[in-house]
Design an enzyme around this catalytic site. Structure first.
Site, mmCIF file in Angstrom:
data_model
loop_
_atom_site.group_PDB
_atom_site.id
_atom_site.type_symbol
_atom_site.label_atom_id
_atom_site.label_comp_id
_atom_site.label_asym_id
_atom_site.label_seq_id
_atom_site.Cartn_x
_atom_site.Cartn_y
_atom_site.Cartn_z
ATOM 1 N N ASP A 23 0.822 -7.272 23.283
ATOM 2 C CA ASP A 23 0.519 -8.373 22.380
ATOM 3 C C ASP A 23 -0.792 -8.025 21.664
ATOM 4 O OD1 ASP A 23 0.388 -11.137 21.339
ATOM 5 O OD2 ASP A 23 -1.210 -11.368 22.817
ATOM 6 N N LEU A 24 -1.119 -8.746 20.604
ATOM 7 C CA LEU A 24 -2.341 -8.453 19.854
ATOM 8 C C LEU A 24 -3.437 -9.481 20.128
ATOM 9 C CD1 LEU A 24 -3.778 -6.656 17.760
ATOM 10 C CD2 LEU A 24 -2.776 -8.129 15.974
#
Length: 252
Positions: free
Chosen positions: A13-14
């Site tokens: 995920d970012l």
């Protein structure tokens, strides 16, 4: 037995996992609300809204702002505002404003968390393909990765506009595994929120939950990831690599 011994690729995920994007997101949300003459929310509140993409972020911001405005007016003895514009249309307008303002502040308002670059580099050097799965609008993703100098680590990047169904739906993760040429159970997914863990479970991917992210104010252990880590570089020993002790500042 190492539960990650069959891992052939890692996806991340970012927001809240690799980067602290809350300052930029909160600034853009508040500028958009202010432009519509609505109360501004502040970073601490906006953090609890992050994780489901920009449209949901706008819905949460508008719902709160309208309620806050009503409360403020009642406290001051003023009548409620009769909105001529339906909420759905206000969300659309707010999103357009947000996109404009976020484009101006995204880079200066986003920072790598400690150990991110070292960890990505070590995993890439081991020969593991790396992927990124974010609900962030796609046009913002590539420029941000380049500005933070981490684009070079990823062979697959999926933004929020690249799939019909965003996380927690499994589609983005399944697409990354397919492009890596590996089975979902061979791809480790690393995230900070229940959406990330739910997406991993639905896709059949083993999952790592990080404790330092946003996650709507909830503890990540409530989502029951396969493993919970305090720091992203705790991944390295689990994947047969030495633990990185190099320190990176938040502004790297």
């Amino acid at each position: 037995m190492n539960k990650f011994e069959d891992i052939r690729g890692v996806a991340f995920d970012l927001d809240g996992t690799l980067v602290d994007s809350a300052p930029g997101l909160a600034a853009a949300v508040d500028m958009a609300l202010y432009a519509l003459e609505l109360p501004v929310a502040g970073e601490e509140r906006v953090i609890t809204w992050i994780g489901n993409g920009a449209d949901v972020l706008m819905e949460r911001a508008l719902t709160w702002a309208r309620q806050e405005r009503a409360t403020q007016r009642k406290t001051m003895g003023k009548p409620p505002v009769d909105d001529d514009i339906p909420a759905e249309e206000q969300v659309r307008i707010l999103r357009k404003l947000f996109d404009r303002y976020y484009g101006e502040v995204a880079e200066e308002g986003t920072f790598l968390f400690p150990h991110v670059a070292d960890t990505l580099g070590a995993l890439q050097a081991k020969g593991l393909p790396l992927g990124l799965v974010t609900n962030k609008p796609t046009p913002f993703v590539a420029p941000l990765l380049e500005a933070l100098d981490i684009a070079k680590y990823f062979s697959v990047v999926i933004g929020g506009d690249d799939v019909q169904n965003k996380k927690p739906h499994p589609d983005p993760l399944l697409l990354v595994a397919e492009r890596m040429g590996i089975a979902p159970q061979q791809m480790l997914f690393v995230g900070d929120s229940r959406n990330d863990i739910q997406a991993a479970k639905a896709a059949g991917c083993p999952s790592v939950g990080l404790t330092y992210g946003y996650n709507y104010g909830e503890a990540i252990d409530l989502s029951q990831p396969d493993v919970i880590y305090q720091s992203i570089n705790d991944l390295l020993p689990a994947l047969g690599l030495p633990h990185s002790e190099n320190q990176e500042s938040k502004n790297d």
